[in-house]
Enzyme design. Sequence first.
Site, PDB file in Angstrom:
ATOM      1  N   ARG A  41       0.829  -1.212   0.000  1.00  0.00           N
ATOM      2  CA  ARG A  41       0.000   0.000   0.000  1.00  0.00           C
ATOM      3  C   ARG A  41       0.860   1.258   0.000  1.00  0.00           C
ATOM      4  NH1 ARG A  41      -3.456   2.998   3.888  1.00  0.00           N
ATOM      5  NH2 ARG A  41      -5.400   3.584   2.829  1.00  0.00           N
ATOM      6  N   ILE A  67      -7.315   7.674  -0.983  1.00  0.00           N
ATOM      7  CA  ILE A  67      -7.170   6.218  -1.052  1.00  0.00           C
ATOM      8  C   ILE A  67      -8.037   5.720   0.103  1.00  0.00           C
ATOM      9  CG2 ILE A  67      -5.006   6.317   0.299  1.00  0.00           C
ATOM     10  CD1 ILE A  67      -4.119   3.727  -1.104  1.00  0.00           C
ATOM     11  N   SER A  68      -8.936   4.767  -0.173  1.00  0.00           N
ATOM     12  CA  SER A  68      -9.885   4.333   0.867  1.00  0.00           C
ATOM     13  C   SER A  68      -9.157   3.698   2.041  1.00  0.00           C
ATOM     14  CB  SER A  68     -10.879   3.320   0.289  1.00  0.00           C
ATOM     15  OG  SER A  68     -11.592   3.881  -0.772  1.00  0.00           O
ATOM     16  N   GLN A  69      -9.817   3.762   3.196  1.00  0.00           N
ATOM     17  CA  GLN A  69      -9.316   3.102   4.410  1.00  0.00           C
ATOM     18  C   GLN A  69      -9.182   1.597   4.130  1.00  0.00           C
ATOM     19  OE1 GLN A  69     -11.975   3.945   7.628  1.00  0.00           O
ATOM     20  NE2 GLN A  69     -11.026   2.458   8.993  1.00  0.00           N
TER      21      GLN A  69
END
Length: 218
Positions: A41, A67-69
Amino acid sequence: MAYKFIDNYRERGARKQLVALLKQRGIADTRVLEAIGKVPRHFFFDETFWNQAYKDIAFPIGDGQTISQPYTVAYQTELLHIASGDRVLEIGTGSGYQTCILMELGADVYTIERQRSLYDRTIQVLPYMGYRPHFFFGDGSKGIPEHAPYDKILVTAGAPLVPEVMLTQLKIGGVLVIPVGNEKEQKMLTVIRVGERDYERIELDTFRFVPLVGDQAW
Ligand code: SAM
């Protein structure tokens, strides 16, 4: 463009801890957890912020987007029950992190983004990392009818309603996962196409996404 892609013991260790945290938070699908454990990530972050990459938080990626959790990525992915070879439409490529998770599960991903700078970045970074989805630039709120039908459709931005036009792009037995609500919070919905005109809708937990902007959206 030069990207710095180094995955050393520090990042690998942090990734393992993230997987353990997601498991603790209720993500049970081992294939999804394995995929999270594989995709670096921190490659989606500027090096200055690598220390933020394995926290369970959303993070700015430019143009007012995030950027999503990781929990949200794992949650949505789990709901999709991806089988190897599934044709998956992802609306809102963003950083491309979720795209990589879907591909780790064997999906053939069609991904669309409306922000030019994000699109331009992902079409370079993902192939560099070894991921080759089908990239599209434009308004995904109408789906991508040219490549329908899809086994699964994933919307990674908050919608005011379920766009009808998306439902018709699902195969019978196909699943749509979409957060629906107002600008402040949305309920995660899964919609399963059970027949030509029949759909089953399940409402789940509350989340907070950036808005889905477009013709069939905000
Ligand atoms: N899964 C992505 C990630 O991990 O990076 C999440 C990205 S962000 C939460 C949602 C993305 O949806 C943003 O990049 C935004 O520009 C995009 N978006 C919003 N409306 C869209 C639309 N109509 N068509 C395509 N992309 C859209």
